[in-house]
Enzyme design. Structure first.
Site, PDB file in Angstrom:
ATOM      1  N   ASP A  41      60.285  36.827-107.365  1.00 41.43           N
ATOM      2  CA  ASP A  41      60.996  37.527-106.284  1.00 41.43           C
ATOM      3  C   ASP A  41      60.984  39.038-106.465  1.00 41.43           C
ATOM      4  O   ASP A  41      61.414  39.773-105.586  1.00 41.43           O
ATOM      5  CB  ASP A  41      62.478  37.095-106.267  1.00 41.43           C
ATOM      6  CG  ASP A  41      62.607  35.606-106.090  1.00 41.43           C
ATOM      7  OD1 ASP A  41      61.847  35.072-105.263  1.00 41.43           O
ATOM      8  OD2 ASP A  41      63.417  34.978-106.799  1.00 41.43           O
ATOM      9  N   ASP A  75      17.103  50.218-150.220  1.00 39.33           N
ATOM     10  CA  ASP A  75      15.828  50.622-149.620  1.00 39.33           C
ATOM     11  C   ASP A  75      14.777  50.943-150.702  1.00 39.33           C
ATOM     12  O   ASP A  75      15.125  51.309-151.819  1.00 39.33           O
ATOM     13  CB  ASP A  75      16.109  51.887-148.783  1.00 39.33           C
ATOM     14  CG  ASP A  75      15.045  52.167-147.763  1.00 39.33           C
ATOM     15  OD1 ASP A  75      14.014  51.490-147.773  1.00 39.33           O
ATOM     16  OD2 ASP A  75      15.260  53.087-146.947  1.00 39.33           O
ATOM     17  N   ARG A  90      15.292  59.895-137.956  1.00 42.53           N
ATOM     18  CA  ARG A  90      15.069  59.554-139.365  1.00 42.53           C
ATOM     19  C   ARG A  90      13.651  59.008-139.546  1.00 42.53           C
ATOM     20  O   ARG A  90      13.409  58.061-140.297  1.00 42.53           O
ATOM     21  CB  ARG A  90      16.093  58.529-139.848  1.00 42.53           C
ATOM     22  CG  ARG A  90      16.312  58.610-141.374  1.00 42.53           C
ATOM     23  CD  ARG A  90      17.031  57.409-141.915  1.00 42.53           C
ATOM     24  NE  ARG A  90      17.421  57.622-143.295  1.00 42.53           N
ATOM     25  CZ  ARG A  90      17.427  56.696-144.231  1.00 42.53           C
ATOM     26  NH1 ARG A  90      17.064  55.464-143.942  1.00 42.53           N
ATOM     27  NH2 ARG A  90      17.791  56.966-145.446  1.00 42.53           N
ATOM     28  N   LYS A 107      22.041  43.404-147.070  1.00 42.93           N
ATOM     29  CA  LYS A 107      22.583  44.607-146.444  1.00 42.93           C
ATOM     30  C   LYS A 107      21.692  44.908-145.250  1.00 42.93           C
ATOM     31  O   LYS A 107      20.518  45.231-145.421  1.00 42.93           O
ATOM     32  CB  LYS A 107      22.574  45.766-147.450  1.00 42.93           C
ATOM     33  CG  LYS A 107      22.981  47.112-146.851  1.00 42.93           C
ATOM     34  CD  LYS A 107      23.093  48.184-147.925  1.00 42.93           C
ATOM     35  CE  LYS A 107      23.333  49.557-147.337  1.00 42.93           C
ATOM     36  NZ  LYS A 107      23.494  50.593-148.367  1.00 42.93           N
ATOM     37  N   ASP A 149      20.712  47.130-142.294  1.00 42.88           N
ATOM     38  CA  ASP A 149      20.891  48.519-141.884  1.00 42.88           C
ATOM     39  C   ASP A 149      20.325  48.748-140.481  1.00 42.88           C
ATOM     40  O   ASP A 149      19.523  47.949-139.976  1.00 42.88           O
ATOM     41  CB  ASP A 149      20.174  49.432-142.892  1.00 42.88           C
ATOM     42  CG  ASP A 149      20.907  50.738-143.121  1.00 42.88           C
ATOM     43  OD1 ASP A 149      21.643  51.157-142.221  1.00 42.88           O
ATOM     44  OD2 ASP A 149      20.731  51.336-144.197  1.00 42.88           O
ATOM     45  N   ASP A 196      28.465  56.341-145.075  1.00 39.17           N
ATOM     46  CA  ASP A 196      27.529  56.855-146.073  1.00 39.17           C
ATOM     47  C   ASP A 196      28.208  57.897-146.946  1.00 39.17           C
ATOM     48  O   ASP A 196      27.658  58.295-147.976  1.00 39.17           O
ATOM     49  CB  ASP A 196      26.315  57.494-145.380  1.00 39.17           C
ATOM     50  CG  ASP A 196      25.212  56.472-145.145  1.00 39.17           C
ATOM     51  OD1 ASP A 196      25.346  55.329-145.627  1.00 39.17           O
ATOM     52  OD2 ASP A 196      24.217  56.815-144.484  1.00 39.17           O
TER      53      ASP A 196
END
Ligand code: GLA
Length: 739
Positions: free
Chosen positions: A69, A363, A442, A476, A478, A548
């Protein structure tokens, strides 16, 4: 269904589940839909015009019947009342959650209630409600799916948009949720940053108009802003008090969260995939699935929001949240690209000797025609570099296992260096716009994951790496660039705008396959550090690489912000060398350990560079971490001093769920002069009726007068402890154990 009557109470006037009405016709009886958790209500009504109106989100209201209401005294013909899910067209004029060009060119969508249904998903705690809506003129269906997590006080919202027209429609806006809020003032706390500076908090008092949090980078989307927020109602955000809403979107691509204060001072939040350059042509019978938007509401400030989100994330979202994460040594900052087999086996020896539980080869391990000796080549060629690691990954993984620790490895399967065999073999797989230069970032390009062949390739990269040894426990993953010069060779000209969405759907479908085949492997979402910190990624990953930036002082701010939304067990936090490539801050080793220990602990340096004394310290600190790790990963976070208070101090604590154990982290990052010695930090979350023994960790001899003494919870809560942190980079860690 009846089992849920305490939490989900539909209209007290009519209880009508699953009733179907013809879209757009007037309905005979009004309905109220009251979705509830232990402490919250989200209330909608279905009006006479069959529109679903959004009435309320906040502290629990059991009897929602007055909403049937309730008068707003606003002119209904202006289209001013907030809808359950706001579509562009008809009378609506706010930023729409849904905007469609229908198959006949009609720009209006007026959603009408069709039906709603509810079901229990799991364990008496998760209840899903689906409200089905349909356009009043054309067959376009929207399923508004709201899931209530009862104990965690979390609601998630998403939509499915289904085209039942016999030609395509174009979706322009397709947000996951629309949430109108009413308060006098709105203080938005959002997270901003950059690479290596993620998750800094900024508070702004919202004013009329629209403020948006968004990203348009496609991949690696959370460095600059995060798809999450904490909204304080009526007063600036306080850690302990006040009504506060937390929100987060589970999507790893472009996102947009809009905060629009309208002429009635209502804050209209629309959140979901960013519509930017993403018109989506929805074919007949195709369904568009929007990702999930997560909301919580706390009446105890930012702290309550974080604890609710953490509980929900650990219970329902983060992959494999129940498993305690291993400590590790990562090779990156200790070796970068320059290593041979001996470098790695020596690091494994050192990791094992220090008591770490895993070694991760980062890496630099792959590529033969173009060996990965720098970031400029080899990416995409996932074969072990023969002359660098002649006995392969298998040898290294076995070596680790023989030393009693696990083995993990780095991959970046979505990307490719121009100087690689992959780029030579598959130029058509690269994201690029026809006839335009293909920019590198990169030194690399992006693979086109909208292409099923590329999806297969990415899956195979993972699968092949896993096949190199039975002893790989951790990947990992990336992703070191974002989308530029967007374009896909496999999408048709009129579907180029699908790229952003299809890329992430492609990525998620690869993850689905990976998780089917490898349910137990630990996968870290790394994306140049914190570029993929979102609840979409966390559905497939156990953790993220938080940043990083491993500088311990920077990490205070980065982890403080990240853990506002995401729980500590997902935030990788490593001790690195000083100075390193990011910092000249010469923080003591103890400070670096004390900081890294407040997340998922690891080390990322060349252990050979540590002195005997430092190694002994590391060994002991790692043992200490093992003692407190479960409290950090499973417990409740209480923030004691914010680093933003400007005093150069920071303190947090974690308390176990049964309140019998706690760990306190206290840091000083500015010289305190003589002011600080007398001040206590008041502890939180403890049981005032228990007695706790307070023991300082990571010290030969504690400077705290109360070390190893027993204090009542009452004392610790009301008076607190006052460790002597005075000099820059003094820090202290305490474990509290109930007697
Ligand atoms: C990214 C990651 C780092 C490291 C390097 C390797 O920058 O964030 O942690 O893995 O790539 O190239």
């Amino acid at each position: 269904m009846i089992k849920f009557k305490f939490y989900i109470i539909f209209s007290l006037l009519i209880f009508s589940l699953g009733e179907t009405v013809h879209a757009g016709s007037e309905i005979n009886e009004l309905k109220v839909i009251n979705l509830q958790t232990e402490e919250l209500s989200m209330i909608m009504t279905v009006g006479k015009d069959s529109t679903v109106y959004f009435q309320y989100f906040g502290r629990k209201i059991d009897d929602a019947s007055p909403y049937l209401d309730k008068q707003t005294y606003r002119r209904i013909d202006y289209g001013t009342d907030p809808h359950g899910y706001l579509a562009a067209g008809g009378r609506s004029y706010r930023e729409p959650a849904l905007r469609v060009t229908h198959s006949d060119g009609d720009l209006n969508t007026e959603l009408a209630y069709v039906t709603h249904q509810q079901k229990e998903l799991t364990d008496n705690n998760v209840v899903q409600t689906i409200i089905t809506l349909q356009d009043k003129k054309l067959p376009l269906v929207v399923e508004l799916i709201i899931t209530a997590y009862v104990k965690e006080n979390v609601f998630t919202q998403r939509v499915n948009i289904i085209n039942k027209q016999n030609k395509s429609v174009v979706l322009h806006n397709f947000y996951s949720s629309y949430l109108p809020i009413r308060a006098k003032k709105y203080y938005l706390n959002s997270f901003h940053g950059a690479w290596a500076q993620e998750m800094f908090i900024e508070e702004s008092l919202l004013n009329h108009g629209i403020k948006s949090i968004e990203n348009k980078m496609g991949v690696r989307t959370t460095h600059t802003e995060n798809p999450s927020f904490i909204l304080s109602l009526d007063m600036p955000l306080n850690e302990n008090v006040g009504d506060v809403i937390g929100g987060a979107l589970a999507w790893s691509g472009n996102y947009k969260l809009n905060f629009e204060i309208d002429e009635f001072d209502i804050l209209n939040i629309t959140a979901g995939i960013n519509p930017y350059a993403s018109e989506y042509r929805l074919a007949p019978n195709e369904t568009f699935h929007a990702p999930e938007m997560i909301y919580t509401y706390s009446t105890s400030g930012a702290g309550g929001v974080s604890r609710n989100l953490h509980d929900w994330a650990r219970g329902y979202q983060v992959y494999d949240a129940q498993t305690i994460r291993p400590t590790l040594l990562n090779s990156w900052e200790g070796a970068y690209f320059t290593f041979n087999e001996q470098t790695i086996t020596d690091m494994i020896d050192d990791a094992a000797n220090m008591g770490l539980e895993m070694f991760v080869l980062d890496d630099g391990w792959f590529g033969n025609k173009y060996p990965r000796s720098s970031s400029t080549q080899g990416l995409g060629d996932w074969q072990v570099t023969q002359d660098k690691l002649p006995r392969g990954i298998d040898y290294l993984a076995d070596y680790a296992i023989n030393k009693g620790i696990k083995f993990g490895i780095w991959i970046e399967p979505e990307m490719v260096n121009p100087k690689s065999e992959l780029a030579e073999d598959h130029p058509e797989w690269i994201v690029k716009a026809d006839g335009r230069p293909v920019p590198t970032t990169r030194g690399q390009w992006l693979l086109d994951l909208t292409n099923p062949e590329v999806q297969d390739f990415v899956f195979e990269v993972f699968d092949d790496v896993m096949k190199q040894s039975d002893n790989i426990s951790y990947i990992k993953w990336d992703a070191n660039r974002h989308v530029q010069s967007v374009g896909s060779a496999q999408l048709t000209a009129d579907a180029q705008s699908h790229f952003w969405i299809k890329y992430i759907q492609g990525l998620y479908s690869v993850y689905e396959r990976i998780r089917d085949k490898y349910p137990n492997i630990l996968i870290q979402a790394c994306s140049s550090g914190g570029g993929r910190i979102d609840y979409g990624a966390l559905k497939y990953h156990q953790e993220v690489w938080t940043s990083d930036n491993t500088d311990a002082r920077s990490r205070i701010f980065i982890q403080y912000g990240t853990n506002m939304i995401y729980p500590a067990l997902v935030t990788g936090s490593h001790v690195s060398a000083v100075p390193n490539h990011q910092t000249g801050n010469i923080t003591p080793l103890k400070f670096r350990f004390d900081m890294a220990m407040s997340g998922r602990f690891g080390m990322e340096l060349q252990p050979k560079d540590l002195s005997e004394k430092e190694r002994a310290f590391a060994k002991e600190a790692i043992e200490n971490y093992n003692r407190i790790r479960d409290i950090i990963m499973e417990g409740d976070l209480y923030r004691i001093i914010s680093p933003y208070e400007g005093k150069g101090l920071y303190a947090i604590m974690y308390v176990s769920k049964n309140k019998k154990r706690a760990v306190v982290f206290d840091y000083c990052f500015e010289y305190q002069g003589r002011t600080r010695n007398s001040q206590s930090i008041k502890l939180k979350g403890l049981n005032p009726e228990l007695d706790y023994k307070v023991t300082e960790l990571n010290v030969e001899k504690s400077g705290f007068w109360g070390n190893k003494k027993v204090f009542s919870g009452e004392y610790l809560i009301n008076e607190g402890i006052n460790p002597q942190l005075q000099k820059i980079y003094d820090s202290a860690v305490f474990i509290l154990e109930a007697e």
